[in-house]
Motif scaffolding. Structure first.
Motif, PDB file in Angstrom:
ATOM      1  N   ILE A  48       0.864  -1.181   0.000  1.00 40.46           N
ATOM      2  CA  ILE A  48       0.000   0.000   0.000  1.00 40.46           C
ATOM      3  C   ILE A  48       0.900   1.231   0.000  1.00 40.46           C
ATOM      4  O   ILE A  48       1.990   1.210   0.570  1.00 40.46           O
ATOM      5  N   VAL A  49       0.451   2.303  -0.650  1.00 36.45           N
ATOM      6  CA  VAL A  49       1.214   3.553  -0.690  1.00 36.45           C
ATOM      7  C   VAL A  49       0.387   4.660  -0.049  1.00 36.45           C
ATOM      8  O   VAL A  49      -0.784   4.850  -0.395  1.00 36.45           O
ATOM      9  N   VAL A  50       0.998   5.349   0.905  1.00 39.93           N
ATOM     10  CA  VAL A  50       0.394   6.524   1.546  1.00 39.93           C
ATOM     11  C   VAL A  50       1.155   7.733   1.021  1.00 39.93           C
ATOM     12  O   VAL A  50       2.361   7.857   1.243  1.00 39.93           O
ATOM     13  N   LEU A  51       0.483   8.646   0.300  1.00 38.53           N
ATOM     14  CA  LEU A  51       1.202   9.698  -0.395  1.00 38.53           C
ATOM     15  C   LEU A  51       0.634  11.082  -0.140  1.00 38.53           C
ATOM     16  O   LEU A  51      -0.582  11.273  -0.061  1.00 38.53           O
ATOM     17  N   ASP A  52       1.543  12.044  -0.006  1.00 40.75           N
ATOM     18  CA  ASP A  52       1.178  13.447   0.109  1.00 40.75           C
ATOM     19  C   ASP A  52       0.955  14.005  -1.303  1.00 40.75           C
ATOM     20  O   ASP A  52       1.333  13.378  -2.297  1.00 40.75           O
ATOM     21  N   ILE A  53       0.349  15.199  -1.395  1.00 44.07           N
ATOM     22  CA  ILE A  53       0.143  15.828  -2.712  1.00 44.07           C
ATOM     23  C   ILE A  53       1.251  16.815  -3.047  1.00 44.07           C
ATOM     24  O   ILE A  53       1.915  16.709  -4.071  1.00 44.07           O
ATOM     25  N   MET A  54       1.498  17.785  -2.155  1.00 41.31           N
ATOM     26  CA  MET A  54       2.448  18.839  -2.453  1.00 41.31           C
ATOM     27  C   MET A  54       3.872  18.381  -2.152  1.00 41.31           C
ATOM     28  O   MET A  54       4.309  18.371  -0.999  1.00 41.31           O
ATOM     29  N   MET A  55       4.592  17.983  -3.198  1.00 39.23           N
ATOM     30  CA  MET A  55       5.980  17.519  -3.066  1.00 39.23           C
ATOM     31  C   MET A  55       6.794  18.037  -4.242  1.00 39.23           C
ATOM     32  O   MET A  55       6.258  18.252  -5.333  1.00 39.23           O
ATOM     33  N   PRO A  56       8.094  18.228  -4.057  1.00 37.31           N
ATOM     34  CA  PRO A  56       8.958  18.659  -5.169  1.00 37.31           C
ATOM     35  C   PRO A  56       9.227  17.511  -6.141  1.00 37.31           C
ATOM     36  O   PRO A  56       8.966  16.350  -5.839  1.00 37.31           O
TER      37      PRO A  56
END
Length: 227
Positions: A48-56
């Motif tokens: 499973i992947v837990v991901l943020d939106i605002m990233m460089p």
């Protein structure tokens, strides 16, 4: 154990999620942006992947699109400060399965991860094969050479962790955290003792796999391919 890839450019947020997910028994890996996340998935896909939106470099929108295009059955959980309905709709349209808004209670993150894993039936059907040796995490059983037998709990968890990522080097500290937990009060010698016992138990299966000491770094499992 199920593996979680946490993708967030904030190291403090990654640490928070890592601590609470590992307490629940998950193996946690980390990436600071979408580019790093794709590289991690190429090395060894997470459950499973837990991901943020605002990233460089590559944001969560693009990462979500890329992951869904490659892994159609991969659970995706977006964790972000954006709470607008339009943002949630965009995330779901790109293929995320669930959406959690910052700030959040860590236990809610754990609950959502568990729910997604159940939905994809990953948590209940976990087996790993190295050569002709099969490890069944659900039954905590080892099948090899026509036999089925059970290992002491920590020996099984240690072998399962190494076998889940053949060829990957794990430091003693990483193995302590993933198998015994971050609150373990023993020293790293515990890992060496358990590795020694596993080598002795599986000496006759050295044509299937072996656990190698990587000097100064830790251990890795080398699996042998069978025709």
């Amino acid at each position: 154990m199920a593996s979680v890839l946490v993708v967030d450019d904030d190291p403090h947020m990654r640490e928070l999620m890592r601590i609470f997910l590992r307490r629940e028994g998950y193996a946690v890996r980390e990436a600071a942006n979408g580019v790093e996340a794709l590289a991690e998935m190429e090395k060894a896909p997470a459950d499973i992947v837990v991901l943020d939106i605002m990233m460089p470099d590559m944001d969560g929108w693009e990462l979500c699109r890329e992951l869904r295009g490659i892994y159609s059955e991969l659970p995706l959980l977006m964790v972000t400060a954006k709470n607008e309905m339009s943002q949630k709709v965009k995330g779901f349209n790109l293929g995320t399965d669930d959406y959690l808004t910052k700030p959040f209670e860590p236990q809610e993150l754990v609950i959502r991860v568990k729910a997604l894993l159940r939905r994809y039936r990953i948590a209940s059907e976990r087996t790993v094969r190295v050569g002709a040796v099969k490890l069944d995490q659900t039954k905590r059983a080892v099948m090899a050479g026509g036999e089925t037998f059970h290992l002491p709990l920590k020996e099984f968890d240690l072998l399962y962790q190494l076998a889940s990522y053949p060829g990957q080097i794990f430091s003693r500290e990483q193995l302590i955290e993933s198998v015994w937990g971050i609150d373990h009060e023993g020293d790293e010698r515990t890992v060496d003792v358990h590795i020694k016992r596993l080598r002795e138990r599986f000496e006759r299966f050295e044509n299937d796999f072996r656990i190698v000491t990587v000097r100064g770094l830790g251990y890795r499992l080398e699996a042998r391919e069978h025709d």
